[in-house]
Design a protein around this motif. Structure first.
Motif, mmCIF file in Angstrom:
data_model
loop_
_atom_site.group_PDB
_atom_site.id
_atom_site.type_symbol
_atom_site.label_atom_id
_atom_site.label_comp_id
_atom_site.label_asym_id
_atom_site.label_seq_id
_atom_site.Cartn_x
_atom_site.Cartn_y
_atom_site.Cartn_z
ATOM 1 N N ILE A 1 -36.778 -22.450 -24.999
ATOM 2 C CA ILE A 1 -37.340 -23.790 -25.122
ATOM 3 C C ILE A 1 -36.226 -24.797 -25.394
ATOM 4 O O ILE A 1 -36.216 -25.895 -24.834
ATOM 5 C CB ILE A 1 -38.417 -23.823 -26.222
ATOM 6 N N ALA A 2 -35.278 -24.431 -26.234
ATOM 7 C CA ALA A 2 -34.164 -25.333 -26.561
ATOM 8 C C ALA A 2 -33.308 -25.628 -25.331
ATOM 9 O O ALA A 2 -32.763 -26.724 -25.198
ATOM 10 C CB ALA A 2 -33.297 -24.717 -27.659
ATOM 11 N N ARG A 3 -33.185 -24.652 -24.413
ATOM 12 C CA ARG A 3 -32.429 -24.867 -23.184
ATOM 13 C C ARG A 3 -33.213 -25.673 -22.157
ATOM 14 O O ARG A 3 -32.676 -26.030 -21.115
ATOM 15 C CB ARG A 3 -32.061 -23.520 -22.546
ATOM 16 N N GLY A 4 -34.492 -25.912 -22.433
ATOM 17 C CA GLY A 4 -35.312 -26.663 -21.493
ATOM 18 C C GLY A 4 -36.135 -25.786 -20.578
ATOM 19 O O GLY A 4 -36.810 -26.276 -19.676
ATOM 20 N N SER A 5 -36.090 -24.461 -20.781
ATOM 21 C CA SER A 5 -36.889 -23.540 -19.977
ATOM 22 C C SER A 5 -38.268 -23.379 -20.608
ATOM 23 O O SER A 5 -38.482 -23.753 -21.757
ATOM 24 C CB SER A 5 -36.219 -22.164 -19.907
ATOM 25 N N ARG A 6 -39.158 -22.770 -19.869
ATOM 26 C CA ARG A 6 -40.490 -22.489 -20.395
ATOM 27 C C ARG A 6 -40.463 -21.165 -21.153
ATOM 28 O O ARG A 6 -39.692 -20.269 -20.825
ATOM 29 C CB ARG A 6 -41.499 -22.408 -19.265
ATOM 30 N N ALA A 7 -41.325 -21.037 -22.141
ATOM 31 C CA ALA A 7 -41.457 -19.771 -22.865
ATOM 32 C C ALA A 7 -42.118 -18.742 -21.950
ATOM 33 O O ALA A 7 -42.973 -19.082 -21.143
ATOM 34 C CB ALA A 7 -42.299 -19.969 -24.114
ATOM 35 N N THR A 8 -41.680 -17.509 -22.059
ATOM 36 C CA THR A 8 -42.261 -16.437 -21.246
ATOM 37 C C THR A 8 -42.853 -15.388 -22.184
ATOM 38 O O THR A 8 -42.126 -14.571 -22.743
ATOM 39 C CB THR A 8 -41.203 -15.781 -20.347
ATOM 40 N N PRO A 9 -44.160 -15.407 -22.383
ATOM 41 C CA PRO A 9 -44.773 -14.460 -23.321
ATOM 42 C C PRO A 9 -44.662 -13.008 -22.874
ATOM 43 O O PRO A 9 -44.884 -12.106 -23.665
ATOM 44 C CB PRO A 9 -46.238 -14.893 -23.377
ATOM 45 N N SER A 10 -44.290 -12.765 -21.632
ATOM 46 C CA SER A 10 -44.207 -11.393 -21.147
ATOM 47 C C SER A 10 -42.840 -10.758 -21.371
ATOM 48 O O SER A 10 -42.566 -9.692 -20.830
ATOM 49 C CB SER A 10 -44.535 -11.359 -19.652
ATOM 50 N N THR A 11 -41.984 -11.383 -22.143
ATOM 51 C CA THR A 11 -40.664 -10.818 -22.428
ATOM 52 C C THR A 11 -40.821 -9.478 -23.148
ATOM 53 O O THR A 11 -41.566 -9.367 -24.111
ATOM 54 C CB THR A 11 -39.838 -11.772 -23.317
ATOM 55 N N HIS A 12 -40.112 -8.486 -22.663
ATOM 56 C CA HIS A 12 -40.193 -7.160 -23.270
ATOM 57 C C HIS A 12 -39.513 -7.187 -24.638
ATOM 58 O O HIS A 12 -38.409 -7.721 -24.779
ATOM 59 C CB HIS A 12 -39.517 -6.136 -22.358
ATOM 60 N N PRO A 13 -40.144 -6.617 -25.670
ATOM 61 C CA PRO A 13 -39.572 -6.650 -27.020
ATOM 62 C C PRO A 13 -38.185 -6.009 -27.107
ATOM 63 O O PRO A 13 -37.320 -6.502 -27.830
ATOM 64 C CB PRO A 13 -40.577 -5.868 -27.862
ATOM 65 N N ALA A 14 -37.971 -4.920 -26.384
ATOM 66 C CA ALA A 14 -36.668 -4.251 -26.433
ATOM 67 C C ALA A 14 -35.586 -5.154 -25.851
ATOM 68 O O ALA A 14 -34.476 -5.226 -26.392
ATOM 69 C CB ALA A 14 -36.715 -2.932 -25.673
ATOM 70 N N PHE A 15 -35.892 -5.858 -24.765
ATOM 71 C CA PHE A 15 -34.927 -6.784 -24.174
ATOM 72 C C PHE A 15 -34.579 -7.890 -25.167
ATOM 73 O O PHE A 15 -33.409 -8.235 -25.346
ATOM 74 C CB PHE A 15 -35.489 -7.392 -22.889
ATOM 75 N N ALA A 16 -35.596 -8.441 -25.809
ATOM 76 C CA ALA A 16 -35.365 -9.518 -26.778
ATOM 77 C C ALA A 16 -34.509 -9.027 -27.945
ATOM 78 O O ALA A 16 -33.614 -9.732 -28.404
ATOM 79 C CB ALA A 16 -36.697 -10.069 -27.283
ATOM 80 N N LEU A 17 -34.778 -7.819 -28.416
ATOM 81 C CA LEU A 17 -34.017 -7.266 -29.539
ATOM 82 C C LEU A 17 -32.561 -7.038 -29.161
ATOM 83 O O LEU A 17 -31.650 -7.410 -29.907
ATOM 84 C CB LEU A 17 -34.642 -5.950 -30.008
ATOM 85 N N ILE A 18 -32.319 -6.454 -28.011
ATOM 86 C CA ILE A 18 -30.942 -6.189 -27.577
ATOM 87 C C ILE A 18 -30.187 -7.496 -27.371
ATOM 88 O O ILE A 18 -29.033 -7.628 -27.791
ATOM 89 C CB ILE A 18 -30.935 -5.325 -26.303
ATOM 90 N N ALA A 19 -30.838 -8.473 -26.757
ATOM 91 C CA ALA A 19 -30.193 -9.769 -26.546
ATOM 92 C C ALA A 19 -29.869 -10.435 -27.887
ATOM 93 O O ALA A 19 -28.787 -11.013 -28.059
ATOM 94 C CB ALA A 19 -31.094 -10.674 -25.714
ATOM 95 N N GLU A 20 -30.784 -10.340 -28.834
ATOM 96 C CA GLU A 20 -30.572 -10.923 -30.165
ATOM 97 C C GLU A 20 -29.389 -10.257 -30.864
ATOM 98 O O GLU A 20 -28.543 -10.926 -31.462
ATOM 99 C CB GLU A 20 -31.840 -10.765 -30.997
#
Length: 52
Positions: A11-30
């Motif tokens: 959202i901060a980058r100006g993109s839309r939120a994607t509720p379908s983001t896989h939790p494992a992907f989000a964790l690894i990226a974080e």
């Protein structure tokens, strides 16, 4: 928590939120982002302590 941060960054980058983001992907990226930030902070700390 990682999913929330991932969405907030999008959202901060100006993109839309994607509720379908896989939790494992989000964790690894974080974890990668935090590791990189910690590396930058340690480098900054080492240079700022030398000048103080």
């Amino acid at each position: 928590m990682a999913q929330v941060r991932h969405q907030m960054r999008r959202i901060a980058r100006g993109s839309r939120a994607t509720p379908s983001t896989h939790p494992a992907f989000a964790l690894i990226a974080e974890q990668r982002k935090q590791r990189r930030a910690l590396r930058r902070y340690r480098a900054w700390l080492a240079t700022s302590q030398g000048t103080a």
